[in-house]
Design an enzyme around this catalytic site. Structure first.
Site, mmCIF file in Angstrom:
data_model
loop_
_atom_site.group_PDB
_atom_site.id
_atom_site.type_symbol
_atom_site.label_atom_id
_atom_site.label_comp_id
_atom_site.label_asym_id
_atom_site.label_seq_id
_atom_site.Cartn_x
_atom_site.Cartn_y
_atom_site.Cartn_z
ATOM 1 N N GLU A 120 48.053 43.021 44.583
ATOM 2 C CA GLU A 120 48.724 42.706 44.178
ATOM 3 C C GLU A 120 50.193 42.607 44.558
ATOM 4 O OE1 GLU A 120 48.671 42.123 40.643
ATOM 5 O OE2 GLU A 120 47.054 43.912 39.771
ATOM 6 N N ASP A 250 35.942 38.159 40.772
ATOM 7 C CA ASP A 250 37.034 36.735 40.528
ATOM 8 C C ASP A 250 37.880 35.747 41.853
ATOM 9 O OD1 ASP A 250 38.871 38.549 40.520
ATOM 10 O OD2 ASP A 250 39.518 37.798 38.546
ATOM 11 N N GLU A 358 41.257 37.778 25.537
ATOM 12 C CA GLU A 358 40.627 38.352 26.692
ATOM 13 C C GLU A 358 39.540 38.136 26.891
ATOM 14 O OE1 GLU A 358 41.830 41.012 29.824
ATOM 15 O OE2 GLU A 358 42.853 39.314 29.222
ATOM 16 N N GLU A 400 44.477 31.137 33.422
ATOM 17 C CA GLU A 400 43.272 30.634 33.779
ATOM 18 C C GLU A 400 42.874 29.528 32.899
ATOM 19 O OE1 GLU A 400 43.618 35.039 35.679
ATOM 20 O OE2 GLU A 400 43.753 34.402 33.292
#
EC number: 3.2.1.-
Length: 529
Positions: A120, A250, A358, A400
């Site tokens: 992060e 991902d 989600e 996304e």
């Protein structure tokens, strides 16, 4: 070896002629969409004005209670993450204010919990700092200094001869938190740390992160090119055998093709592994819903069963495949990517708010196993109308679907993608408005479902940048000139090569390992939470 020599070997000194292109030639945004760019900019300025009023210097605004939260170590994540968007939108005054703030961040210690996420912190802080440095014409070298400051602390995450970093590190003692990680945490550092090497002249940063990616790529995989989601940094071994394009895996897959493009490296493992992963996905994970004929990528679990699930997070895959398909000159990948994009957009078009959930699931001709609860009567009713059903109804302001929509517009020039981005702006203005700014949504299929008191930094960095760029001049931040990190921070790319062909990598045998190591949950919450 001096950095200039190293970069030459990596292929950054590319031929002066243009190579492969990604964007449609001569693309321009029709005048009737010009107001949409202004609307995207207004979403940003409205949100940031409220952030400055109620949360400046903290990580995130709490837009319902008019407070703040510090989930990213209290270094002002929203400021640093938003900086490149400010510059792209021409917001010079607040950009310079953000640079001034960033120049004074004390990265030697966390302002909250001592535990720091290497992933992060890399994508938000290092990414935001270095992208801002590049975009502003290298005017503010303090941004590189600050990126180096935090990277030097996180470099303690690589212990001894380990090729894999631990996922978290205690900044008070410079010691990693021992535990199982995943390939997204370990394999989504390469773009940012390579760029740091580029501007510091120290190849250590690039070498550390590239070797981690190559280690993952060389592991025996459950499916060719598709590494298991879990990994043990202590041994470098895979944990379990879960395969997904969703959270936990991902952005490792995303960065394979992007690293090949950003560096033009002569090392083919990055492009080869990505190409093999896509080929393997087409052969094994690509499915169609029995209603609506929607194309999707399923998951593959530890028991080698297909799980017919999807997620907002995973919907980046369409944009990533469009980028890779163009670089490879592979029309099959491009065509499949466009169909995957349709399936993801359907999750927006089908809900009461016209915003996607989600997580969701499908029924295919070869089954409907999800690894979770059986489909309920209400879910079946929804599925029979829309071709998917909702398994987690929140919208936490993810990018996304709009990210892939942006790529589809820039690659094809089809204005339906502009219409969709415009529809998203309308939905955000209607359903995400909070006491101040905008907030996450409890239930995308209930217009009275209420808000979640949170507005994470990626709302600034990703959602609003992708929306703005969708309606901006395509020559500005062109996909032929920039590579985006997973936080939508643009890094300038060298001239493209004539070919990124790669080759398929032979499969290696894989056995799911048993033992006491914890399994990574297939339904793991996003790394961006």
């Amino acid at each position: 070896m001096r950095l200039s020599c190293t970069l030459l070997l990596l292929g950054l000194s590319s031929p002066s002629w243009a190579g492969v292109t990604v964007q449609k030639a001569g693309l321009s945004v029709p005048q009737k969409y010009a107001h949409r760019r202004d609307q995207a900019k207004t979403l940003f300025t409205t949100s940031y004005t409220s952030y400055k009023k109620f949360a400046f210097g903290h990580d995130d605004l709490s837009p319902v209670s008019e407070g703040f939260s510090d989930g990213r170590n209290g270094w002002g994540a929203s400021i640093v993450d938003a900086m490149p968007t400010m510059f792209v939108m021409g917001l010079e005054n607040i950009f310079e204010e953000a640079v001034n703030f960033s120049s004074k961040i004390d990265f030697s210690k966390s302002q909250t919990s001592d535990t720091v996420s290497i992933f992060e912190t890399t994508i938000r802080y290092i990414g935001g700092l270095l992208s801002s440095y590049e975009l502003s014409g290298e005017k503010y070298p303090i941004l590189v200094t600050k990126a180096k400051e935090v990277a030097d602390k996180m470099a303690f995450g690589w212990v001894g001869s380990n090729e894999m970093p631990y996922g978290f590190i205690d900044f008070s003692t410079n010691t990693p938190t021992i535990g199982t990680s995943n390939i997204a945490e370990a394999g989504t550092l390469s773009l940012e740390w390579f760029t740091l090497s580029k501007y510091t002249g120290n190849t250590t940063y690039a070498d550390l992160t590239a070797k981690s990616v190559k280690h993952i790529a060389n592991l025996a995989a459950p499916l060719p090119g598709l590494a298991a989601q879990g990994i043990d940094p202590t041994t470098g071994s895979a944990v379990g055998g879960y395969v997904t394009w969703g959270g936990g895996s991902d952005s490792y897959l995303e960065y394979l093709i992007k690293y090949a493009r950003l560096t033009n490296t002569a090392d083919s493992i990055f492009i080869d592994t990505w190409k093999t992963a896509v080929d393997s996905s087409i052969r094994t994970l690509l499915k169609r819903s029995t209603v609506g004929n929607h194309l999707y990528l399923a998951d593959f679990d530890d028991s080698r069963q297909i799980r017919h699930v999807g997620s907002h997070l995973a919907c980046f895959h369409a944009g990533n495949w469009l980028l890779g398909g163009k670089l490879l000159g592979n029309q099959t990948i491009i065509d499949i990517a466009l169909e995957l994009n349709e399936g993801c957009w359907n999750t927006y078009a089908s809900t009461a708010t016209k915003i996607g959930p989600e997580a969701f699931a499908f029924v295919s001709s070869d089954g409907n196993f999800t690894g979770g609860n059986a489909i309920s009567a209400d879910q079946l009713k929804f599925y029979n109308k829309h071709g998917f059903y909702i398994t987690s109804s929140a919208y936490i302001m993810r990018p996304e679907v709009l990210e892939s929509n942006f790529h589809a517009w820039r690659v094809t020039g089809d204005t339906k993608y502009l219409d969709r981005a415009g529809a998203a702006i309308d939905s955000f203005n209607t359903f995400l408005r909070a006491t101040t700014a905008f907030a996450a949504l409890n239930d995308v299929n209930n217009i009275n479902g209420g808000l979640i008191d949170d507005m994470q930094s990626f709302w600034f960095a990703e959602v609003l940048k992708y929306l703005y760029l969708t309606f901006d001049d395509p020559k500005h931040i062109s996909l032929d000139d920039y590579v985006f990190n997973t936080e939508c921070q643009p890094f300038r790319a060298p001239p493209a090569l004539d070919s990124y062909s790669g080759k398929l990598v032979p499969a290696k045998p894989f056995t799911v390992q048993s033992g006491s190591l914890p399994q990574i949950s297939p339904n793991a919450v996003s790394l961006k939470l």
